[in-house]
Scaffold this active site. Sequence first.
Site, PDB file in Angstrom:
ATOM      1  N   ASN A 396       0.816  -1.210   0.000  1.00  0.00           N
ATOM      2  CA  ASN A 396       0.000   0.000   0.000  1.00  0.00           C
ATOM      3  C   ASN A 396       0.854   1.266   0.000  1.00  0.00           C
ATOM      4  O   ASN A 396       1.141   1.822  -1.050  1.00  0.00           O
ATOM      5  CB  ASN A 396      -0.951  -0.015   1.200  1.00  0.00           C
ATOM      6  CG  ASN A 396      -2.151   0.894   1.001  1.00  0.00           C
ATOM      7  OD1 ASN A 396      -2.041   1.975   0.437  1.00  0.00           O
ATOM      8  ND2 ASN A 396      -3.320   0.445   1.446  1.00  0.00           N
ATOM      9  N   ASP A 397       1.275   1.697   1.177  1.00  0.00           N
ATOM     10  CA  ASP A 397       1.974   2.984   1.285  1.00  0.00           C
ATOM     11  C   ASP A 397       3.238   3.046   0.431  1.00  0.00           C
ATOM     12  O   ASP A 397       3.587   4.105  -0.089  1.00  0.00           O
ATOM     13  CB  ASP A 397       2.335   3.267   2.746  1.00  0.00           C
ATOM     14  CG  ASP A 397       1.102   3.442   3.624  1.00  0.00           C
ATOM     15  OD1 ASP A 397       0.081   3.939   3.108  1.00  0.00           O
ATOM     16  OD2 ASP A 397       1.157   3.077   4.812  1.00  0.00           O
ATOM     17  N   VAL A 398       3.931   1.928   0.275  1.00  0.00           N
ATOM     18  CA  VAL A 398       5.207   1.926  -0.454  1.00  0.00           C
ATOM     19  C   VAL A 398       5.016   2.053  -1.959  1.00  0.00           C
ATOM     20  O   VAL A 398       5.993   2.136  -2.705  1.00  0.00           O
ATOM     21  CB  VAL A 398       6.024   0.656  -0.139  1.00  0.00           C
ATOM     22  CG1 VAL A 398       6.375   0.595   1.329  1.00  0.00           C
ATOM     23  CG2 VAL A 398       5.287  -0.608  -0.571  1.00  0.00           C
TER      24      VAL A 398
END
Length: 471
Positions: A396-398
């Site tokens: 997700n965030d990466v």
Amino acid sequence: MDTVANVVHYVFLATAACFVLGLHLMNHPRTARRGNTLSAGAMAVAIVAAVWLVADQGTITTTGWLVLASGGLVGAALGLYAAREVKMTAMPQLVSLFNAVGGGAAALIAVNDLLQADDPAGLGARVSLPGALDIVIGAVTFSGSLIAAGKLQGVVSGAPVAFPGARLLNAVLPASFVAGTVWLVLAPDSLVALYGLVTVALLFGVTMVLPIGGADMPVVIALLNAFTGSAVAMAGFVLDETALIIAGMLVSASGGILTKLMADAMNRSIANIVIGGFGTGDSAPAATGGGAPAQVRSVSADDVAIQLAYASKVVFVPGYGLAAAQAQHELGDLAKLLTDHGVDVSYAVHPVAGRMPGHMNVLLAEANVPYTQLKEMDEVNPQFPQADVALVIGANDVTNPIARRPGNAISGMPILDVDKAKSVVVIKRSMGHGYAGIDNELYTDPKTGMFFTDAKKGLSELKAAVSEFVG
């Protein structure tokens, strides 16, 4: 020294050299298993040598031998159980527990040495100073690692846990360490100073880790691992044992370097991580696929299979969702199918993928993924524009392009340039947030297709569908 003591001393030095060599071998996945075996074997030899020395000196009673044997058997049984039964997805919390055990054991060595000294008041700074540092570092590691393990296991909230005056308390407690350390060095026989230092250190371990969110747990694990090594090294100074000092400093130095690398991968300073307050997405309610925004393009297994089967280059981007679903074997099987079909396959592994440094690499190795296909972020990012398909599995965030813009929770965080691929497919159960608690702009990119399903089930469906096109 007598003959046995001399022999044991040189055995300890030899085992310390093996620790250094073992750590060096762990630099590459091909030799990591050998390095781990060498280090474990050296530790076994060191334990046998220590028991031999104790037996030769005759300083332990029958009761002591029973306690020693019981502890060894219990520890060996627990270690064997953990190695055989604990799932790879639970490895981060197991490592945290190991950190707690290591730090706590090192602290107990210093406490015991100070309490059992023939003349506590006469102990010089050469013993009392490293002893005090050992107590501080070891006790902080013990309580902090238990909280970290609780967060990872879900026993303690993964979101930052704050209370009024928490930051003031975290500023006052380190000052108490300094005062307590000076007091114990000046008065090694003071039980008030000794137990006060232990209490303050244990409290700080709790208050330090509680405000840290789930997104920062990989860095916290590496930091606590470095603390464990430092505590063991201080115990070596207390016991005047060179091998223990070497082993502890190896762990401390490698853990410290890893902590810095992990913090850089998130574009956050270590001080900022310790202050806490980042990473609430893991506790936020997630929307279901059916309630996804209109601009999100949903795709089926057949849609994705066609893209994969006719692609020249495919990049897989695994995240914690893959680990949680234990889908590494399904991913490896799909990749092998594509590779056999002539597709150029690689894996883009972000430094903080998963919940522990190196977690994703270990999972993929468990699925017999060729080491040559594993690509680090700096190596794989230039390859995304040439990729026909980037398949994101639970990351997700990466992968969030918003990190390239200022003014948000992950601004400046180095990310995988998934959005630069010609086509993107994301396997995810829902449109839920990652740890940072913000929307991922990749999901609404016109060239991104969202395959809403569990990672394990979805990859199995993709393998079956791709087989029909390449069979």
